[in-house]
Write a protein that holds these residues in place. Structure first.
Motif, PDB file in Angstrom:
ATOM      1  N   ILE A 187       0.840  -1.197   0.000  1.00  0.00           N
ATOM      2  CA  ILE A 187       0.000   0.000   0.000  1.00  0.00           C
ATOM      3  C   ILE A 187       0.877   1.249   0.000  1.00  0.00           C
ATOM      4  O   ILE A 187       0.596   2.231  -0.693  1.00  0.00           O
ATOM      5  N   ALA A 188       1.967   1.222   0.781  1.00  0.00           N
ATOM      6  CA  ALA A 188       2.895   2.351   0.801  1.00  0.00           C
ATOM      7  C   ALA A 188       3.464   2.607  -0.588  1.00  0.00           C
ATOM      8  O   ALA A 188       3.549   3.760  -1.030  1.00  0.00           O
ATOM      9  N   LEU A 189       3.836   1.558  -1.298  1.00  0.00           N
ATOM     10  CA  LEU A 189       4.399   1.721  -2.641  1.00  0.00           C
ATOM     11  C   LEU A 189       3.346   2.265  -3.603  1.00  0.00           C
ATOM     12  O   LEU A 189       3.659   3.090  -4.479  1.00  0.00           O
ATOM     13  N   MET A 190       2.102   1.825  -3.443  1.00  0.00           N
ATOM     14  CA  MET A 190       1.023   2.351  -4.263  1.00  0.00           C
ATOM     15  C   MET A 190       0.834   3.845  -4.001  1.00  0.00           C
ATOM     16  O   MET A 190       0.657   4.651  -4.926  1.00  0.00           O
ATOM     17  N   VAL A 191       0.870   4.229  -2.716  1.00  0.00           N
ATOM     18  CA  VAL A 191       0.732   5.644  -2.356  1.00  0.00           C
ATOM     19  C   VAL A 191       1.877   6.453  -2.954  1.00  0.00           C
ATOM     20  O   VAL A 191       1.676   7.568  -3.468  1.00  0.00           O
ATOM     21  N   LEU A 192       3.097   5.918  -2.913  1.00  0.00           N
ATOM     22  CA  LEU A 192       4.250   6.633  -3.461  1.00  0.00           C
ATOM     23  C   LEU A 192       4.146   6.818  -4.968  1.00  0.00           C
ATOM     24  O   LEU A 192       4.649   7.808  -5.510  1.00  0.00           O
ATOM     25  N   ASP A 193       3.510   5.884  -5.657  1.00  0.00           N
ATOM     26  CA  ASP A 193       3.289   6.058  -7.094  1.00  0.00           C
ATOM     27  C   ASP A 193       2.475   7.317  -7.358  1.00  0.00           C
ATOM     28  O   ASP A 193       2.650   7.987  -8.381  1.00  0.00           O
ATOM     29  N   ARG A 194       1.576   7.639  -6.426  1.00  0.00           N
ATOM     30  CA  ARG A 194       0.698   8.790  -6.601  1.00  0.00           C
ATOM     31  C   ARG A 194       1.265  10.053  -5.949  1.00  0.00           C
ATOM     32  O   ARG A 194       0.898  11.164  -6.347  1.00  0.00           O
ATOM     33  N   CYS A 195       2.111   9.867  -4.951  1.00  0.00           N
ATOM     34  CA  CYS A 195       2.651  11.004  -4.214  1.00  0.00           C
ATOM     35  C   CYS A 195       4.110  10.726  -3.859  1.00  0.00           C
ATOM     36  O   CYS A 195       4.433  10.391  -2.719  1.00  0.00           O
ATOM     37  N   PRO A 196       5.016  10.871  -4.819  1.00  0.00           N
ATOM     38  CA  PRO A 196       6.424  10.500  -4.613  1.00  0.00           C
ATOM     39  C   PRO A 196       7.125  11.281  -3.506  1.00  0.00           C
ATOM     40  O   PRO A 196       8.153  10.823  -2.991  1.00  0.00           O
ATOM     41  N   ASP A 197       6.602  12.449  -3.144  1.00  0.00           N
ATOM     42  CA  ASP A 197       7.271  13.279  -2.145  1.00  0.00           C
ATOM     43  C   ASP A 197       7.245  12.677  -0.749  1.00  0.00           C
ATOM     44  O   ASP A 197       7.912  13.196   0.155  1.00  0.00           O
ATOM     45  N   LEU A 198       6.512  11.591  -0.537  1.00  0.00           N
ATOM     46  CA  LEU A 198       6.412  10.987   0.792  1.00  0.00           C
ATOM     47  C   LEU A 198       7.486   9.938   1.042  1.00  0.00           C
ATOM     48  O   LEU A 198       7.380   9.128   1.961  1.00  0.00           O
ATOM     49  N   ALA A 199       8.534   9.969   0.236  1.00  0.00           N
ATOM     50  CA  ALA A 199       9.758   9.183   0.466  1.00  0.00           C
ATOM     51  C   ALA A 199      10.923  10.059   0.036  1.00  0.00           C
ATOM     52  O   ALA A 199      10.753  10.986  -0.763  1.00  0.00           O
ATOM     53  N   PRO A 200      12.112   9.817   0.553  1.00  0.00           N
ATOM     54  CA  PRO A 200      13.273  10.592   0.109  1.00  0.00           C
ATOM     55  C   PRO A 200      13.483  10.434  -1.391  1.00  0.00           C
ATOM     56  O   PRO A 200      13.164   9.393  -1.966  1.00  0.00           O
ATOM     57  N   PRO A 201      14.028  11.441  -2.041  1.00  0.00           N
ATOM     58  CA  PRO A 201      14.211  11.391  -3.498  1.00  0.00           C
ATOM     59  C   PRO A 201      15.146  10.267  -3.923  1.00  0.00           C
ATOM     60  O   PRO A 201      16.082   9.891  -3.204  1.00  0.00           O
ATOM     61  N   ILE A 202      14.894   9.734  -5.109  1.00  0.00           N
ATOM     62  CA  ILE A 202      15.775   8.726  -5.695  1.00  0.00           C
ATOM     63  C   ILE A 202      17.178   9.312  -5.833  1.00  0.00           C
ATOM     64  O   ILE A 202      17.353  10.465  -6.234  1.00  0.00           O
ATOM     65  N   GLY A 203      18.172   8.503  -5.465  1.00  0.00           N
ATOM     66  CA  GLY A 203      19.546   8.944  -5.571  1.00  0.00           C
ATOM     67  C   GLY A 203      20.151   9.408  -4.266  1.00  0.00           C
ATOM     68  O   GLY A 203      21.376   9.513  -4.148  1.00  0.00           O
ATOM     69  N   ARG A 204      19.315   9.670  -3.265  1.00  0.00           N
ATOM     70  CA  ARG A 204      19.835  10.060  -1.961  1.00  0.00           C
ATOM     71  C   ARG A 204      19.966   8.836  -1.061  1.00  0.00           C
ATOM     72  O   ARG A 204      19.206   7.877  -1.175  1.00  0.00           O
ATOM     73  N   ALA A 205      20.942   8.889  -0.148  1.00  0.00           N
ATOM     74  CA  ALA A 205      21.174   7.749   0.745  1.00  0.00           C
ATOM     75  C   ALA A 205      19.947   7.442   1.582  1.00  0.00           C
ATOM     76  O   ALA A 205      19.673   6.279   1.892  1.00  0.00           O
ATOM     77  N   GLU A 206      19.190   8.469   1.937  1.00  0.00           N
ATOM     78  CA  GLU A 206      17.992   8.255   2.756  1.00  0.00           C
ATOM     79  C   GLU A 206      16.954   7.407   2.035  1.00  0.00           C
ATOM     80  O   GLU A 206      16.131   6.757   2.672  1.00  0.00           O
ATOM     81  N   ARG A 207      17.011   7.400   0.700  1.00  0.00           N
ATOM     82  CA  ARG A 207      16.064   6.590  -0.073  1.00  0.00           C
ATOM     83  C   ARG A 207      16.275   5.111   0.212  1.00  0.00           C
ATOM     84  O   ARG A 207      15.311   4.367   0.415  1.00  0.00           O
ATOM     85  N   GLN A 208      17.520   4.678   0.225  1.00  0.00           N
ATOM     86  CA  GLN A 208      17.807   3.276   0.496  1.00  0.00           C
ATOM     87  C   GLN A 208      17.436   2.913   1.939  1.00  0.00           C
ATOM     88  O   GLN A 208      16.948   1.821   2.199  1.00  0.00           O
ATOM     89  N   GLN A 209      17.686   3.836   2.863  1.00  0.00           N
ATOM     90  CA  GLN A 209      17.316   3.582   4.253  1.00  0.00           C
ATOM     91  C   GLN A 209      15.803   3.491   4.401  1.00  0.00           C
ATOM     92  O   GLN A 209      15.295   2.639   5.132  1.00  0.00           O
ATOM     93  N   PHE A 210      15.069   4.341   3.700  1.00  0.00           N
ATOM     94  CA  PHE A 210      13.612   4.272   3.699  1.00  0.00           C
ATOM     95  C   PHE A 210      13.137   2.909   3.199  1.00  0.00           C
ATOM     96  O   PHE A 210      12.290   2.258   3.828  1.00  0.00           O
ATOM     97  N   GLN A 211      13.678   2.473   2.079  1.00  0.00           N
ATOM     98  CA  GLN A 211      13.258   1.191   1.508  1.00  0.00           C
ATOM     99  C   GLN A 211      13.581   0.042   2.458  1.00  0.00           C
ATOM    100  O   GLN A 211      12.761  -0.861   2.655  1.00  0.00           O
ATOM    101  N   ARG A 212      14.771   0.095   3.041  1.00  0.00           N
ATOM    102  CA  ARG A 212      15.185  -0.966   3.952  1.00  0.00           C
ATOM    103  C   ARG A 212      14.262  -1.045   5.163  1.00  0.00           C
ATOM    104  O   ARG A 212      13.775  -2.125   5.527  1.00  0.00           O
ATOM    105  N   LEU A 213      14.013   0.096   5.804  1.00  0.00           N
ATOM    106  CA  LEU A 213      13.233   0.083   7.038  1.00  0.00           C
ATOM    107  C   LEU A 213      11.760  -0.205   6.781  1.00  0.00           C
ATOM    108  O   LEU A 213      11.082  -0.806   7.625  1.00  0.00           O
ATOM    109  N   LEU A 214      11.249   0.215   5.636  1.00  0.00           N
ATOM    110  CA  LEU A 214       9.860  -0.099   5.297  1.00  0.00           C
ATOM    111  C   LEU A 214       9.654  -1.609   5.266  1.00  0.00           C
ATOM    112  O   LEU A 214       8.710  -2.136   5.883  1.00  0.00           O
TER     113      LEU A 214
END
Length: 205
Positions: free
Chosen positions: A70-97
Motif C-alpha cells: 500500500i505504501a508503494l502504491m501511495v508513493l506512485d501517486r505522491c512521490p514526495d512521501l519518500a526521500p528522493p531517488i539517488g539520496r542515501a535516505e532513499r535506500q534507508q527508507f526502503q530498507r526500514l519499510l
C-alpha cells in the motif's frame, strides 16, 4: 474512491495515515470483530481470503493488501512521501519499510493469537514474542536520523508506521524510557493538523 476495510487502532490506521498524507480520498469500513466468525469476517473474507486488515478496494475494483505494498502504491501517486531517488535516505527508507513488516509485524501475529501456534504453551510464546519485539524497537532507535522525523526534516510514510506502533505493545511508557527517539517521531506526526482527525478516529491521540 478507495474503500479501506480496517479496525480503529489496528494496522489499518497506518494505511489511513498514508492515504491522508497523500490526500488520496477513501471511505473507511469498520470490520471490528473480523477475527471471529460473523458477518464482519464474511465481509472482509469476500475481499481478502486471509481476512487481514488493512484491505483496500481500489477505484478500479482491484484489491490491495499488505501495508508495504500500500505504501508503494501511495508513493506512485505522491512521490514526495519518500526521500528522493539517488539520496542515501532513499535506500534507508526502503530498507526500514520492508524491515518493519518482515520483522516487527510477525511478533504481533504470534503474540496476539499464541494459542493458534503453540497450543501447549501459548503464554510462553506470547512472552517470547514481546521480548523479541522490544529488541527490534531498540535496534530501530539506532537507525533514526536527525529529527523531527525518522529520516530527518521531512515526513515520509515510514513515520506513519512509527506513529501507530508506539501506541501498541509494549505501550508508550516503555517507549518513553527505552526509545525516546521513536516517541519524538510519533509526537511530530501527531502534531500535524492534517493527520489529527485520523489519529483521533483511531484513538491514537
Amino acid at each position: 474512491m478507495i474503500t479501506l476495510y480496517g479496525v480503529p487502532g489496528w494496522g489499518s490506521a497506518i494505511s489511513e495515515l498514508m492515504l491522508t498524507l497523500a490526500k488520496i480520498p477513501y471511505t473507511f469500513i469498520d470490520v471490528d470483530g473480523f477475527d471471529q466468525p460473523g458477518p464482519k469476517r464474511e465481509l472482509l473474507k469476500a475481499r481478502n481470503p486471509l481476512c487481514q486488515v488493512p484491505t483496500l478496494e481500489l477505484e478500479n475494483g482491484e484489491i490491495m493488501t499488505e501495508t508495504a505494498a500500500i505504501a508503494l502504491m501511495v508513493l506512485d501517486r505522491c512521490p514526495d512521501l519518500a526521500p528522493p531517488i539517488g539520496r542515501a535516505e532513499r535506500q534507508q527508507f526502503q530498507r526500514l519499510l520492508i524491515w518493519l513488516v518482515a520483522n516487527v509485524y510477525p511478533t504481533f501475529t504470534y503474540a496476539d493469537y499464541p494459542e493458534r501456534w503453540a497450543a501447549e504453551a501459548p503464554e510462553q510464546l506470547k512472552e517470547n514474542c514481546i521480548e523479541y519485539r522490544k529488541s527490534l524497537y531498540l535496534w530501530l532507535e539506532t537507525q533514526l536520523s536527525a529529527q523531527p522525523y525518522a529520516l530527518g526534516r521531512e515526513i515520509t510514510l515510514l513515520d506513519c508506521y512509527i506513529a501507530v506502533m508506539v501506541t501498541w505493545g509494549p505501550r508508550r511508557p516503555w517507549f518513553e524510557v527505552n526509545t525516546p527517539g521513536l516517541v519524538s517521531v510519533a509526537d511530530a506526526v501527531s502534531q500535524r493538523g492534517d493527520l489529527q482527525q485520523v489519529l483521533r478516529d483511531n484513538k491514537l491521540i
